[in-house]
Design a protein around this motif. Structure first.
Motif, mmCIF file in Angstrom:
data_model
loop_
_atom_site.group_PDB
_atom_site.id
_atom_site.type_symbol
_atom_site.label_atom_id
_atom_site.label_comp_id
_atom_site.label_asym_id
_atom_site.label_seq_id
_atom_site.Cartn_x
_atom_site.Cartn_y
_atom_site.Cartn_z
ATOM 1 N N ASN A 182 -26.838 20.387 57.392
ATOM 2 C CA ASN A 182 -27.719 19.695 56.470
ATOM 3 C C ASN A 182 -26.977 19.425 55.174
ATOM 4 O O ASN A 182 -26.598 20.358 54.456
ATOM 5 C CB ASN A 182 -28.963 20.547 56.196
ATOM 6 N N ASP A 183 -26.759 18.157 54.846
ATOM 7 C CA ASP A 183 -25.972 17.808 53.669
ATOM 8 C C ASP A 183 -26.746 16.935 52.688
ATOM 9 O O ASP A 183 -26.182 16.085 52.004
ATOM 10 C CB ASP A 183 -24.687 17.094 54.085
ATOM 11 N N SER A 184 -28.059 17.151 52.611
ATOM 12 C CA SER A 184 -28.841 16.413 51.631
ATOM 13 C C SER A 184 -28.436 16.855 50.230
ATOM 14 O O SER A 184 -27.953 17.978 50.037
ATOM 15 C CB SER A 184 -30.339 16.665 51.837
ATOM 16 N N PRO A 185 -28.596 15.998 49.211
ATOM 17 C CA PRO A 185 -28.219 16.385 47.846
ATOM 18 C C PRO A 185 -28.876 17.680 47.379
ATOM 19 O O PRO A 185 -28.254 18.491 46.691
ATOM 20 C CB PRO A 185 -28.690 15.191 47.010
ATOM 21 N N GLN A 186 -30.140 17.885 47.770
ATOM 22 C CA GLN A 186 -30.840 19.097 47.363
ATOM 23 C C GLN A 186 -30.206 20.337 47.977
ATOM 24 O O GLN A 186 -30.005 21.354 47.300
ATOM 25 C CB GLN A 186 -32.318 19.010 47.767
ATOM 26 N N ASP A 187 -29.881 20.254 49.278
ATOM 27 C CA ASP A 187 -29.281 21.407 49.943
ATOM 28 C C ASP A 187 -27.884 21.680 49.424
ATOM 29 O O ASP A 187 -27.496 22.839 49.230
ATOM 30 C CB ASP A 187 -29.254 21.181 51.459
ATOM 31 N N LEU A 188 -27.099 20.629 49.199
ATOM 32 C CA LEU A 188 -25.749 20.813 48.676
ATOM 33 C C LEU A 188 -25.783 21.474 47.299
ATOM 34 O O LEU A 188 -24.923 22.299 46.974
ATOM 35 C CB LEU A 188 -25.025 19.471 48.601
ATOM 36 N N ALA A 189 -26.774 21.122 46.507
ATOM 37 C CA ALA A 189 -26.902 21.736 45.181
ATOM 38 C C ALA A 189 -27.172 23.229 45.307
ATOM 39 O O ALA A 189 -26.635 24.044 44.536
ATOM 40 C CB ALA A 189 -28.024 21.057 44.396
ATOM 41 N N ILE A 190 -27.984 23.600 46.293
ATOM 42 C CA ILE A 190 -28.275 25.018 46.522
ATOM 43 C C ILE A 190 -27.023 25.744 46.991
ATOM 44 O O ILE A 190 -26.682 26.824 46.490
ATOM 45 C CB ILE A 190 -29.403 25.177 47.560
ATOM 46 N N TYR A 191 -26.313 25.138 47.956
ATOM 47 C CA TYR A 191 -25.111 25.781 48.500
ATOM 48 C C TYR A 191 -24.075 26.033 47.408
ATOM 49 O O TYR A 191 -23.517 27.131 47.300
ATOM 50 C CB TYR A 191 -24.488 24.910 49.593
ATOM 51 N N THR A 192 -23.810 25.001 46.600
ATOM 52 C CA THR A 192 -22.746 25.129 45.601
ATOM 53 C C THR A 192 -23.153 26.030 44.431
ATOM 54 O O THR A 192 -22.288 26.502 43.690
ATOM 55 C CB THR A 192 -22.356 23.745 45.058
ATOM 56 N N SER A 193 -24.457 26.272 44.269
ATOM 57 C CA SER A 193 -24.889 27.207 43.228
ATOM 58 C C SER A 193 -24.701 28.652 43.678
ATOM 59 O O SER A 193 -24.611 29.554 42.844
ATOM 60 C CB SER A 193 -26.362 26.966 42.867
ATOM 61 N N ARG A 194 -24.621 28.852 44.993
ATOM 62 C CA ARG A 194 -24.489 30.218 45.524
ATOM 63 C C ARG A 194 -23.082 30.524 46.012
ATOM 64 O O ARG A 194 -22.611 31.655 45.870
ATOM 65 C CB ARG A 194 -25.474 30.412 46.689
ATOM 66 N N ALA A 195 -22.428 29.521 46.582
ATOM 67 C CA ALA A 195 -21.077 29.729 47.159
ATOM 68 C C ALA A 195 -20.055 28.951 46.336
ATOM 69 O O ALA A 195 -20.393 28.220 45.410
ATOM 70 C CB ALA A 195 -21.056 29.262 48.612
ATOM 71 N N HIS A 196 -18.785 29.107 46.715
ATOM 72 C CA HIS A 196 -17.722 28.371 46.028
ATOM 73 C C HIS A 196 -17.642 26.922 46.492
ATOM 74 O O HIS A 196 -17.060 26.077 45.814
ATOM 75 C CB HIS A 196 -16.367 29.050 46.270
ATOM 76 N N GLY A 197 -18.190 26.667 47.675
ATOM 77 C CA GLY A 197 -18.127 25.307 48.202
ATOM 78 C C GLY A 197 -18.904 25.183 49.499
ATOM 79 O O GLY A 197 -19.534 26.140 49.975
ATOM 80 N N TYR A 198 -18.849 23.975 50.084
ATOM 81 C CA TYR A 198 -19.614 23.632 51.284
ATOM 82 C C TYR A 198 -18.683 23.093 52.357
ATOM 83 O O TYR A 198 -17.743 22.351 52.064
ATOM 84 C CB TYR A 198 -20.674 22.588 50.928
ATOM 85 N N MET A 199 -18.943 23.472 53.596
ATOM 86 C CA MET A 199 -18.142 23.003 54.731
ATOM 87 C C MET A 199 -19.091 22.360 55.753
ATOM 88 O O MET A 199 -20.015 23.015 56.227
ATOM 89 C CB MET A 199 -17.399 24.186 55.368
ATOM 90 N N PRO A 200 -18.907 21.083 56.082
ATOM 91 C CA PRO A 200 -19.825 20.411 57.017
ATOM 92 C C PRO A 200 -19.748 20.999 58.415
ATOM 93 O O PRO A 200 -18.717 21.484 58.847
ATOM 94 C CB PRO A 200 -19.359 18.955 56.996
ATOM 95 N N LYS A 201 -20.885 20.922 59.112
ATOM 96 C CA LYS A 201 -20.977 21.444 60.479
ATOM 97 C C LYS A 201 -21.605 20.373 61.348
ATOM 98 O O LYS A 201 -22.739 19.978 61.131
ATOM 99 C CB LYS A 201 -21.834 22.703 60.494
ATOM 100 N N VAL B 97 -13.688 33.058 53.389
ATOM 101 C CA VAL B 97 -14.934 33.486 54.019
ATOM 102 C C VAL B 97 -15.787 32.257 54.320
ATOM 103 O O VAL B 97 -16.074 31.457 53.420
ATOM 104 C CB VAL B 97 -15.712 34.464 53.120
ATOM 105 N N ILE B 98 -16.178 32.082 55.582
ATOM 106 C CA ILE B 98 -17.003 30.940 56.004
ATOM 107 C C ILE B 98 -18.276 31.490 56.646
ATOM 108 O O ILE B 98 -18.218 32.252 57.613
ATOM 109 C CB ILE B 98 -16.250 30.045 56.996
ATOM 110 N N VAL B 99 -19.421 31.082 56.113
ATOM 111 C CA VAL B 99 -20.703 31.646 56.537
ATOM 112 C C VAL B 99 -21.654 30.538 56.963
ATOM 113 O O VAL B 99 -21.897 29.585 56.198
ATOM 114 C CB VAL B 99 -21.338 32.475 55.403
ATOM 115 N N ASP B 100 -22.201 30.641 58.164
ATOM 116 C CA ASP B 100 -23.205 29.687 58.631
ATOM 117 C C ASP B 100 -24.469 29.837 57.788
ATOM 118 O O ASP B 100 -24.884 30.952 57.473
ATOM 119 C CB ASP B 100 -23.514 29.952 60.109
#
Length: 260
Positions: free
Chosen positions: A240-259, A193-196
């Motif tokens: 957006n791949d700032s450390p703060q945003d990545l921390a939010i993404y990985t706390s909610r999803a299984h991982g992050y995919m750059p766009k 599952v990939i979500v914008d």
């Protein structure tokens, strides 16, 4: 990402309900693509012109709000981080962005080197996800939905096992419920599952709302039982791949995919 943000900025800061024009030109002799987004002036436009070239520079500064310099009481001219992200994306692509505030319009310009791609889509020869995997993705951009379909094919997910959503408000607002129900109805399958991250809901002028894709993933994970969640790999996709945003993404999803 760049074109979508430019359109959203034109809707927010330009003349309400006014026309927005996109012009794209490819220069074969140099191999560069030039894209313009042009809109009519909105509230506070005169103050931006009075600032001169400095206004154009500040638009792409990280965290800078133009209303502080134009002495406007409105917060509608906050550049936020959207313009900064566009500048960052353009730089990664080897290009540039600029914006010009004229008396009768605002013109955003994106330039980048670009090769014409006309080769047929090749099969994924070196990497395949396990057979039976479903690819489910959502993005409010038509171009991004095409790229996601291409990505799934390269990952070895055949088209009859792909679901790409996001073309209307209903698909966006009902995405969480759809995914939960679909996974429950396919107990023998696995799911990518990939979500914008930023899903725009509304008509673009009024009743506009941005839905967080990572929050959608979090709701899906909370709703599914542990056995069903084990069958799903859910990634949030964002520019957006700032450390703060990545921390939010990985706390909610299984991982992050750059766009980009």
């Amino acid at each position: 990402c760049i074109h979508g943000n430019a359109i959203r900025n034109a809707l927010k800061y330009g003349e309400k309900g006014g026309p927005i024009r996109t012009e794209a030109t490819y220069y074969f002799e140099t191999g560069w693509l030039e894209m313009k987004v042009i809109n009519l002036p909105g509230p506070g436009h005169a103050q931006l012109i009075a600032m001169g070239p400095r206004a154009s520079e500040l638009v792409f500064s990280h965290g800078t709000r133009l209303h502080k310099d134009s002495h406007s009481n409105q917060r509608s001219h906050s550049a936020g981080d959207g313009a900064w992200i566009m500048h960052k994306c353009a730089t990664i692509l080897g290009g540039s962005v600029q914006i010009t505030f004229e008396e009768d319009h605002t013109e955003f310009v994106f330039r980048a080197p670009c090769k014409v791609y006309d080769a047929p889509l090749r099969e994924a020869d070196h990497f395949h996800l396990p057979s039976g995997v479903w690819g489910i993705a959502i993005d409010d951009s038509k171009i991004q939905r095409k790229l996601l379909r291409r990505f799934f094919v390269h990952a070895g997910i055949q088209e009859h096992h792909q679901i790409i959503l996001g073309q209307n408000n209903e698909e966006i607002s009902s995405f969480v419920e759809f995914v939960v129900d679909f996974i429950k109805r396919h107990p023998d399958n696995l799911f990518l599952v990939i979500v914008d991250e930023n899903l725009e809901l509304g008509d673009g002028i009024s009743n506009h709302e941005t839905i967080s894709g990572s929050e959608c993933i979090q709701r899906i994970r909370v709703t599914l039982d542990s056995e069903n969640e084990k069958k799903m790999l859910a990634l949030v996709r964002s520019a957006n791949d700032s450390p703060q945003d990545l921390a939010i993404y990985t706390s909610r999803a299984h991982g992050y995919m750059p766009k980009v």
